[in-house]
Design a protein around this motif. Structure first.
Motif, short mmCIF file in Angstrom:
data_model
loop_
_atom_site.label_atom_id
_atom_site.label_comp_id
_atom_site.label_asym_id
_atom_site.label_seq_id
_atom_site.Cartn_x
_atom_site.Cartn_y
_atom_site.Cartn_z
N ALA A 357 10.21 -47.95 -8.25
CA ALA A 357 10.99 -47.02 -7.25
C ALA A 357 11.81 -47.66 -6.57
O ALA A 357 11.59 -48.93 -6.49
N LYS A 358 13.32 -47.64 -6.33
CA LYS A 358 13.99 -48.33 -5.23
C LYS A 358 13.44 -48.47 -3.66
O LYS A 358 12.89 -49.97 -2.95
N LEU A 359 12.20 -47.52 -2.74
CA LEU A 359 11.87 -47.92 -1.81
C LEU A 359 10.28 -47.07 -1.71
O LEU A 359 10.76 -45.83 -2.64
N ASN A 450 8.57 -55.93 -2.65
CA ASN A 450 8.17 -57.30 -1.80
C ASN A 450 7.85 -56.00 0.48
O ASN A 450 8.61 -55.16 0.01
N ILE A 451 7.03 -56.34 1.20
CA ILE A 451 7.41 -55.49 2.12
C ILE A 451 8.30 -55.74 3.04
O ILE A 451 8.87 -56.66 3.02
N ILE A 452 9.35 -54.69 3.11
CA ILE A 452 10.27 -55.14 4.32
C ILE A 452 9.78 -54.13 5.66
O ILE A 452 10.75 -54.60 6.75
N GLY A 457 5.97 -46.27 12.72
CA GLY A 457 6.10 -45.15 12.70
C GLY A 457 6.83 -43.77 12.27
O GLY A 457 7.57 -44.16 12.29
N THR A 458 6.23 -43.02 12.32
CA THR A 458 7.14 -41.76 11.67
C THR A 458 8.57 -41.49 12.33
O THR A 458 9.63 -40.37 11.50
N ASP A 459 8.52 -41.38 13.74
CA ASP A 459 9.66 -41.48 14.36
C ASP A 459 10.94 -42.41 14.03
O ASP A 459 12.02 -42.49 13.82
N GLN A 460 10.95 -43.47 13.49
CA GLN A 460 11.48 -44.67 13.28
C GLN A 460 11.31 -44.62 11.69
O GLN A 460 12.86 -45.53 11.48
N LEU A 461 10.61 -44.46 10.99
CA LEU A 461 11.18 -44.56 9.39
C LEU A 461 12.29 -43.24 9.21
O LEU A 461 12.51 -44.15 8.29
N PRO A 462 12.56 -42.17 9.09
CA PRO A 462 14.11 -41.88 8.13
C PRO A 462 14.91 -42.73 9.09
O PRO A 462 15.93 -42.87 7.68
N TYR A 467 18.76 -46.57 6.16
CA TYR A 467 19.36 -47.98 6.23
C TYR A 467 19.59 -48.64 5.42
O TYR A 467 20.51 -49.11 4.52
N HIS A 468 18.08 -49.04 4.67
CA HIS A 468 17.92 -49.62 3.08
C HIS A 468 18.60 -48.83 2.08
O HIS A 468 19.30 -49.57 1.28
N LEU A 469 18.41 -47.36 2.21
CA LEU A 469 18.79 -47.13 0.92
C LEU A 469 20.80 -47.20 0.95
O LEU A 469 20.63 -47.22 -0.39
N LYS A 470 21.03 -46.77 2.27
CA LYS A 470 22.30 -47.39 2.13
C LYS A 470 22.95 -48.73 1.62
O LYS A 470 24.18 -49.12 1.45
#
Length: 472
Positions: A357-359, A450-452, A457-462, A467-470
């Protein structure tokens, strides 16, 4: 419940006491307007007031604070029953008298036998007058900016002149009382002067701002004598530290550790100051809510505590700290995620490191957890449904043993497309590897596992996922 290892700065912080002619301290106090009541003598420490002595004053408001051992130098507080208080300066002269009124104690104070306290009180009175003038000028500028535009510039110039006058007063104290604690105290109040760095007109504004920031950070403590432990007993020292470590230094573990080591070294041979700075910086990173700051806690723990350098710490504390560090080190941000081989509800084995997976969202949860009941469906709706077709996978670890509850929750919330796994035989050691003592706990892994991100929290997760996909 999430447990966290904490060092508490003891109110009984050991102090290096000094002798003044072998006579301890004797402070005669008269406060007109008080009678037959208690007075407290305390000192500033770590943004608190710690009590040194308590006495009863008589019907004339008279009493004496006395002790066989001298008091360590610092700014002290005389605290009255009606919650009014005033500061006094205590250093080498510890047999002196003060007299004042219950109302406006600072403005009515007289001192005998303590030169630094006398100068400190004169400074307080002077500053009070100048502040009144400044407030009047600021009110004029604010309230009459439109009606008396011509006067505004005059008032602004007067404010600047007032500032220069105060600086001159400070400089006179620094010269007159050079080498004393009073001089160190006044110098510590002053902000450093940051160069403009605009001599070269071709420099971009961003470069100038960076140069000014770097200078400010590097010279932040220039006006504070970090080898004088009397600074610990002032009302502003800990606030200065807090501003530096939480608002000035970038909240990145490597940056915090670098600056913590630099600041601790400033204590030189002063063991009391060094001890406080070690404890303060450790507690600051340990209490931080910034993701990944546990790496800074591990670094400081290993350098100062687990190395044996902090020889004041008992074995019980060191044992617990070592256990905590051991559990944190495998799952620090930047590390390769420890592999897990776990069973699915259909008794198929899945390995975390074999998930392509990418993430990868690694989440530890249980259906009986009230917080999980809210957060797991949010992960389904806001992460899986939106990013599941963009290379994001979810490796969901059930942390308990009631299989029926687990599978019912999966079916009810349509989580079948996740990689749902558990450890019915307690073989994976996932609790220690990922420091799992509460649920839910969320980690984010990159394509190399690798842990990034951790404990997001679920509020910050999206936003984090977006950000990391872009970025990729």
């Amino acid at each position: 419940m999430n447990t966290k290892f904490i060092i508490i700065l003891s109110v009984f912080f050991s102090l290096t006491l000094f002798k003044v002619n072998g006579q301890g301290y004797k402070i005669d106090v008269t406060i007109n307007g008080l009678k037959d009541t208690t007075l407290i003598l305390g000192h500033y420490f770590n943004k608190k007031m710690l009590v040194n002595d308590t006495i009863m004053v008589n019907h004339e408001g008279k009493g004496s604070f006395t002790g066989e051992e001298p008091l360590p130098g610092g700014v002290y507080i005389i605290y009255m029953p009606d919650q009014k208080y005033f500061d006094i300066f205590i250093d080498d002269e510890q047999h002196f008298s003060i007299s004042t009124q219950k109302t406006e104690p600072i403005l009515n104070l007289t001192v005998k036998g303590n030169k630094q306290e006398l100068a400190f009180n004169e400074y307080q009175k002077y500053l009070n007058k100048q502040q009144q003038k400044a407030v009047a000028l600021q009110n004029n500028i604010k309230e009459k900016a439109q009606s008396q535009k011509d006067s505004v510039e005059i008032w602004k110039n007067q404010l600047n002149e007032l500032t220069e006058e105060i600086n001159g007063y400070w400089n006179n104290i620094l010269t007159k009382y050079k080498g004393t604690f009073l001089a160190n105290f006044i110098r510590g109040i002053k902000e450093i002067n940051v160069p403009d760095f605009n001599e070269n007109k071709s420099l971009p504004d961003s470069v100038i701002r960076w140069k000014r920031y770097e200078y400010y950070k590097d010279h932040y403590f220039d006006n504070i004598d970090m080898q004088d432990d009397r600074m610990l007993r002032t009302p502003y020292f800990t606030n200065k530290l807090e501003t530096f470590f939480t608002k000035t230094v970038f909240q990145i573990p490597d940056s915090i550790v670098k600056e913590a080591n630099r600041v601790i070294e400033m204590a030189g041979d002063n063991k009391e100051m060094e001890k406080y700075l070690i404890q303060y910086t450790f507690n600051t990173v340990n209490d931080s809510k910034v993701m990944g700051m546990d790496a800074a806690m591990v670094a400081l723990a290993e350098r100062y505590y687990l190395s044996g350098y902090a020889d004041w710490v008992d074995e019980e504390f060191l044992t617990k700290l070592e256990e905590r560090v051991t559990k944190l080190k495998p799952n620090l941000i930047g590390n390769k995620a420890p592999d897990l081989k776990l069973l699915s509800p259909n008794n198929e084995y899945y390995k975390l490191n074999e998930v392509y997976a990418k993430l990868t969202i690694l989440v530890f949860w249980e259906p009986d957890c009230g917080h999980c009941k809210k957060e797991i469906p949010k992960i389904k709706e806001e992460i899986w449904d939106k990013y599941g077709d963009q290379g994001v996978k979810i490796f969901a670890v059930f942390t308990q043993h009631e299989k029926d509850k687990w599978t019912e929750f999966i079916e009810e919330h349509q989580l079948e497309e996740w990689i749902n796994v558990w450890d019915p035989y307690n073989q994976s050691n996932f609790r220690d590897l990922y420091d799992i003592y509460s649920t839910p706990v969320i980690f984010v892994l990159d394509e190399n596992k690798n842990i990034i991100g951790k404990r997001i929290g679920t509020d910050q997760l999206p936003g984090f996922i977006e950000y990391h996909l872009k970025k990729k």
